[in-house]
Design an enzyme around this catalytic site. Structure first.
Site, PDB file in Angstrom:
ATOM      1  N   ASP A   9       0.866  -1.190   0.000  1.00 38.79           N
ATOM      2  CA  ASP A   9       0.000   0.000   0.000  1.00 38.79           C
ATOM      3  C   ASP A   9       0.897   1.234   0.000  1.00 38.79           C
ATOM      4  O   ASP A   9       2.080   1.158   0.333  1.00 38.79           O
ATOM      5  CB  ASP A   9      -0.912   0.013   1.237  1.00 38.79           C
ATOM      6  CG  ASP A   9      -1.831   1.249   1.252  1.00 38.79           C
ATOM      7  OD1 ASP A   9      -2.307   1.651   0.182  1.00 38.79           O
ATOM      8  OD2 ASP A   9      -2.046   1.809   2.337  1.00 38.79           O
ATOM      9  N   SER A  10       0.308   2.369  -0.336  1.00 38.60           N
ATOM     10  CA  SER A  10       1.062   3.624  -0.282  1.00 38.60           C
ATOM     11  C   SER A  10       1.437   3.971   1.162  1.00 38.60           C
ATOM     12  O   SER A  10       2.370   4.730   1.387  1.00 38.60           O
ATOM     13  CB  SER A  10       0.234   4.750  -0.888  1.00 38.60           C
ATOM     14  OG  SER A  10      -1.014   4.841  -0.225  1.00 38.60           O
ATOM     15  N   CYS A  72      -3.812  -1.160  -2.085  1.00 34.93           N
ATOM     16  CA  CYS A  72      -4.050   0.273  -2.276  1.00 34.93           C
ATOM     17  C   CYS A  72      -5.048   0.452  -3.421  1.00 34.93           C
ATOM     18  O   CYS A  72      -4.816  -0.032  -4.537  1.00 34.93           O
ATOM     19  CB  CYS A  72      -2.722   0.947  -2.627  1.00 34.93           C
ATOM     20  SG  CYS A  72      -2.850   2.705  -2.969  1.00 34.93           S
ATOM     21  N   GLU A 149      -5.329   9.884   8.978  1.00 33.04           N
ATOM     22  CA  GLU A 149      -3.904   9.848   9.345  1.00 33.04           C
ATOM     23  C   GLU A 149      -3.658  10.633  10.635  1.00 33.04           C
ATOM     24  O   GLU A 149      -2.774  10.312  11.418  1.00 33.04           O
ATOM     25  CB  GLU A 149      -3.054  10.461   8.219  1.00 33.04           C
ATOM     26  CG  GLU A 149      -3.015   9.641   6.962  1.00 33.04           C
ATOM     27  CD  GLU A 149      -1.785   8.749   6.860  1.00 33.04           C
ATOM     28  OE1 GLU A 149      -0.736   9.136   7.368  1.00 33.04           O
ATOM     29  OE2 GLU A 149      -1.912   7.661   6.271  1.00 33.04           O
ATOM     30  N   CYS A 189     -11.223   3.212  -0.695  1.00 31.46           N
ATOM     31  CA  CYS A 189      -9.933   3.724  -0.219  1.00 31.46           C
ATOM     32  C   CYS A 189      -9.580   2.986   1.068  1.00 31.46           C
ATOM     33  O   CYS A 189     -10.457   2.735   1.903  1.00 31.46           O
ATOM     34  CB  CYS A 189     -10.028   5.222   0.055  1.00 31.46           C
ATOM     35  SG  CYS A 189      -8.538   5.920   0.802  1.00 31.46           S
ATOM     36  N   HIS A 191      -8.202   3.870   3.701  1.00 32.96           N
ATOM     37  CA  HIS A 191      -8.361   4.566   4.985  1.00 32.96           C
ATOM     38  C   HIS A 191      -9.804   4.598   5.481  1.00 32.96           C
ATOM     39  O   HIS A 191     -10.048   4.815   6.654  1.00 32.96           O
ATOM     40  CB  HIS A 191      -7.859   6.010   4.863  1.00 32.96           C
ATOM     41  CG  HIS A 191      -6.367   6.128   4.873  1.00 32.96           C
ATOM     42  ND1 HIS A 191      -5.577   5.516   3.941  1.00 32.96           N
ATOM     43  CD2 HIS A 191      -5.534   6.778   5.723  1.00 32.96           C
ATOM     44  CE1 HIS A 191      -4.317   5.794   4.196  1.00 32.96           C
ATOM     45  NE2 HIS A 191      -4.257   6.555   5.276  1.00 32.96           N
TER      46      HIS A 191
HETATM   47  N1  DGL Z   1      -3.942   3.866  -0.086  1.00 31.30           N
HETATM   48  C1  DGL Z   1      -4.652   4.903  -0.804  1.00 31.30           C
HETATM   49  C2  DGL Z   1      -5.899   4.305  -1.440  1.00 31.30           C
HETATM   50  O1  DGL Z   1      -6.415   3.291  -1.013  1.00 31.30           O
HETATM   51  C3  DGL Z   1      -5.012   6.066   0.109  1.00 31.30           C
HETATM   52  C4  DGL Z   1      -3.810   6.875   0.571  1.00 31.30           C
HETATM   53  C5  DGL Z   1      -3.082   7.593  -0.569  1.00 31.30           C
HETATM   54  O2  DGL Z   1      -3.680   8.490  -1.201  1.00 31.30           O
HETATM   55  O3  DGL Z   1      -1.934   7.234  -0.825  1.00 31.30           O
HETATM   56  O4  DGL Z   1      -6.403   4.850  -2.376  1.00 31.30           O
END
Ligand code: DGL
Length: 275
Positions: A9-10, A72, A149, A189, A191
Site C-alpha cells: 500500500d502507499s 491500495c 492519518e 480507499c 483509509h
Molecule cells: N492507499 C490509498 C488508497 O487506497 C489512500 C492513501 C493515498 O492516497 O496514498 O487509495
C-alpha cells in the site's frame, strides 16, 4: 507449504487488508510494504503512481513474495496492469473484489463509490461495477485520508466533512437526490474502513457500507484454494511470519499502523526504493 504473500500500500491503510488476510489466511508468511515517503498516491498522476507502485511491487517480489496483494485502491485503479506486467507472480488488487461484494449486496443495482481523487478520476470502480450491470455515482473525498492519518476518526471536524461529502453525493439528507436509489456505499480507499462507525451513523437506513478489505482477503483465500477460517471473528495469532517495511519513519508507521492492523506492530524496517 506456507505461501509467501507480499502486501503493498502507499502507507498504513492497506493494513486493513492485512488484518483481514490474517483472519482468513493466518498460516501464510506476510511481507507488508507501506510506501509512506511517497504517500499520498491519491492526489498524484497515473504515471507517477504507476512508477511508485511498480518499484514497490518489485521490492516485495525480491523479498521472496510468491503472491502479491495490491492493498491500495489508487495503485490498483491506476496501475494494476503495469504491476502484473512487471512481476512474475500472481497479483490481486482491491477493486474487483470490492466491486463484486458491492454488486452482490445491492438490490437497487445502484452503488455510490467514494475514494481518492485519482481513484475516482480513473472510474475503475464504475467500470468494474458495470460488468454486473450496476450503475454508480462517484465522489472523491480527498480530506478523509489526512483526517484519518491524524487519528481524527470520530472527530467533529471529520463528521462535518463527511456530512458535506455525503450530502454532495445526495445520500443525506435522505431522499435529497431525486434519482438516488443507491443502497450500497462502496469505500474505495484503504483509509475509509476506519470511518465506518461515523459513516454508518450519518447514513440513512437501508444504505450498507462495503469495504474492499474483507472482500479482497476472501478473493485471495479462494485463489489459494484455502477454506476461509473466520469462526473466531477476530484477529487470530498468525502462524506464519509478519514483516513490515516502510520508506519513511518506522516509528510513525508503528504508531499509526497499529490502529489499522488492530494490533501492535513489533518491528519495521526502513528501506529506500529506486524511483
Ligand atoms: N492507499 C490509498 C488508497 O487506497 C489512500 C492513501 C493515498 O492516497 O496514498 O487509495
Amino acid at each position: 507449504m506456507k505461501m509467501k504473500v507480499g502486501v503493498f500500500d502507499s502507507g498504513v491503510g492497506g493494513l486493513t487488508v492485512l488484518r483481514e488476510l490474517l483472519r482468513t489466511l493466518p498460516q501464510a508468511h506476510y511481507s507488508y510494504l507501506g510506501d509512506t515517503a511517497r504517500l499520498p498516491y491519491g492526489s498524484k498522476s497515473s504515471a507517477t503512481v504507476t512508477r511508485y507502485a511498480v518499484s514497490s511491487s518489485k521490492f516485495l517480489v525480491e523479498q521472496g513474495a510468491e503472491f502479491l496483494v495490491i492493498a491500495c485502491n489508487t495503485a490498483t485503479a491506476l496501475a494494476l496492469n503495469e504491476i502484473e506486467a512487471s512481476v512474475n507472480v500472481p497479483v490481486v488488487g482491491v477493486v474487483t473484489p470490492g466491486a463484486e461484494a458491492a454488486a452482490a449486496l445491492s438490490r437497487s443495482r445502484r452503488v455510490d463509490v467514494i475514494g481518492t481523487a485519482a481513484t475516482i478520476a480513473s472510474h475503475a470502480y464504475t467500470k468494474a461495477l458495470s460488468t454486473w450491470g450496476i450503475r454508480t455515482t462517484e465522489k472523491a473525498c480527498p480530506l478523509f485520508v489526512p483526517l484519518v492519518e491524524e487519528g481524527w476518526i470520530d472527530h467533529p471536524v471529520t463528521e462535518h466533512v463527511a456530512r458535506i461529502y455525503l450530502s454532495e453525493l445526495g445520500l443525506i439528507p435522505h431522499g435529497q437526490r431525486e434519482d438516488n436509489r443507491a443502497d450500497v456505499l462502496l469505500l474505495g480507499c484503504t483509509h475509509y474502513p476506519l470511518l465506518e462507525p461515523l459513516l454508518s451513523r450519518l447514513l440513512p437506513d437501508g444504505v450498507s457500507l462495503v469495504d474492499s478489505a474483507a472482500a479482497t482477503a476472501q478473493a485471495v483465500t479462494q485463489i489459494m484454494n484455502v477454506t476461509p477460517d473466520d469462526q473466531a471473528g477476530s484477529v487470530r495469532p498468525p502462524t506464519g511470519t509478519l514483516k513490515f517495511f516502510t520508506t519513511d519513519s518506522p516509528e510513525k508507521f508503528r504508531t499509526l499502523g497499529a490502529q489499522f492492523l488492530g494490533r501492535a506492530i513489533p518491528a519495521v524496517e526502513l528501506i529506500s526504493l529506486p524511483e
